[in-house]
Write a protein that holds these residues in place. Structure first.
Motif, short mmCIF file in Angstrom:
data_model
loop_
_atom_site.label_atom_id
_atom_site.label_comp_id
_atom_site.label_asym_id
_atom_site.label_seq_id
_atom_site.Cartn_x
_atom_site.Cartn_y
_atom_site.Cartn_z
N SER A 34 0.84 -1.19 0.00
CA SER A 34 0.00 0.00 0.00
C SER A 34 0.87 1.24 0.00
CB SER A 34 -0.91 0.02 1.22
OG SER A 34 -0.14 0.16 2.39
N ASP A 50 -2.01 5.53 -2.84
CA ASP A 50 -3.05 5.68 -1.83
C ASP A 50 -3.13 7.10 -1.28
OD1 ASP A 50 -3.60 3.04 -2.17
OD2 ASP A 50 -2.57 2.38 -0.35
N SER A 85 -1.07 3.68 -8.70
CA SER A 85 -1.21 2.37 -8.05
C SER A 85 -1.20 1.24 -9.06
CB SER A 85 -2.51 2.32 -7.24
OG SER A 85 -2.45 3.18 -6.15
#
Length: 74
Positions: free
Chosen positions: A6, A10, A66
């Motif tokens: 992550s 994000d 991402s």
């Protein structure tokens, strides 16, 4: 089963969501006088409505980042 790390995009998605929400609140605030029959807000309030689009673009850039971080390298 692999987990994606992550943080690749994000933070951009979160910032974009916050900016979009501020723009949505500004839109509601500037449209309310039209329905309530009061004096309209100054033009600076109308320009804050553009934050909705800016927030959407920031969030979209986070999604693209991402996806690129999670794609296999060639």
């Amino acid at each position: 089963m692999s987990t994606t790390p992550s943080g690749a995009g994000d933070r951009l998605v979160r910032i974009g969501a916050i900016v979009f929400f501020i723009g949505a609140l500004a839109t509601l605030a500037t449209m309310a006088p039209l329905f309530l029959g009061t004096h309209p807000l100054p033009s600076i309030a109308w320009s804050l409505c553009m934050l909705m689009g800016v927030g959407f673009l920031i969030a979209a850039a986070g999604v693209v980042r991402s996806v690129r971080a999670g794609s296999p390298k060639r």
